[in-house]
Design a protein around this motif. Structure first.
Motif, PDB file in Angstrom:
ATOM      1  N   ASP A  25       1.912   5.746  -8.689  1.00 29.24           N
ATOM      2  CA  ASP A  25       1.532   6.732  -9.704  1.00 29.24           C
ATOM      3  C   ASP A  25       2.626   7.769  -9.968  1.00 29.24           C
ATOM      4  N   GLY A  26       3.741   7.693  -9.246  1.00 27.88           N
ATOM      5  CA  GLY A  26       4.840   8.620  -9.470  1.00 27.88           C
ATOM      6  C   GLY A  26       6.073   7.978 -10.094  1.00 27.88           C
ATOM      7  N   LEU A  27       6.011   6.666 -10.379  1.00 28.45           N
ATOM      8  CA  LEU A  27       7.191   5.974 -10.887  1.00 28.45           C
ATOM      9  C   LEU A  27       7.654   6.493 -12.243  1.00 28.45           C
ATOM     10  N   ASP A  28       6.710   6.900 -13.087  1.00 31.11           N
ATOM     11  CA  ASP A  28       7.098   7.393 -14.412  1.00 31.11           C
ATOM     12  C   ASP A  28       7.912   8.679 -14.337  1.00 31.11           C
ATOM     13  N   GLN A  68       0.807  -1.214   0.000  1.00 29.80           N
ATOM     14  CA  GLN A  68       0.000   0.000   0.000  1.00 29.80           C
ATOM     15  C   GLN A  68       0.847   1.273   0.000  1.00 29.80           C
ATOM     16  N   ARG A  69       2.111   1.164   0.374  1.00 27.69           N
ATOM     17  CA  ARG A  69       3.010   2.327   0.382  1.00 27.69           C
ATOM     18  C   ARG A  69       3.584   2.630  -1.000  1.00 27.69           C
ATOM     19  N   GLY A  70       3.512   1.674  -1.903  1.00 22.90           N
ATOM     20  CA  GLY A  70       4.069   1.833  -3.241  1.00 22.90           C
ATOM     21  C   GLY A  70       5.054   0.733  -3.555  1.00 22.90           C
TER      22      GLY A  70
END
Length: 145
Positions: A120-123, A14-16
């Motif tokens: 959602d911030g990996l890109d 859940q943290r990424g």
């Protein structure tokens, strides 16, 4: 040409996604990568993945499954690297989950930070291509067209 075999873990909750950042001293850093690294002589790849994640992030993990094996040829004549000769990198990637430990950064190693990165911030991260391969294998990205 040399061959280097390494093992990595895809850890998502859940943290990424748990990532390590390659130190600028490595030659290609600072770039985010999967936690993992080189297999010691006679070491089982699964054991190496568990050891490397602990060294780089502080977490104890359990492996769930083998996701894939990636091959990449690195040639120092073509770009910055700390690898002194043309080398084929064979990277074994597992899916894993955290079973213990606390997040911490590696000291005096090939990585300098460890962090949970939002999916959602990996890109937007400056990252090695292995992160995207691992995301595909883990079902976090659609297959490339």
């Amino acid at each position: 040409m040399a061959i280097r075999v390494s093992a990595y873990a895809v850890v998502v909750d859940q943290r990424g996604m748990l990532l390590s950042r390659l130190s600028p001293m490595v030659g290609v850093g600072p770039k985010w990568t999967m936690p993992g690294g080189g297999i010691d002589p006679y070491e089982d790849p699964a054991d190496a993945a568990v050891r490397e994640v602990r060294e780089e992030t502080g977490y104890v993990i359990a492996l769930d499954e083998l996701l894939g094996i990636s091959s990449l040829v690195v040639d120092p004549a073509l770009g910055p690297t700390n690898i002194p000769e043309k080398t084929q990198l064979l990277r074994i990637v597992y899916r894993a989950h955290v079973v213990g430990g606390d997040l911490r950064h590696e000291v005096d190693g090939s990585t300098d930070l460890a962090a949970w990165q939002p999916l959602d911030g990996l890109d937007d991260l400056y990252r090695v291509e292995l992160v995207d391969k691992a995301r595909h294998w883990a079902g976090l990205l659609p297959d490339p067209a």
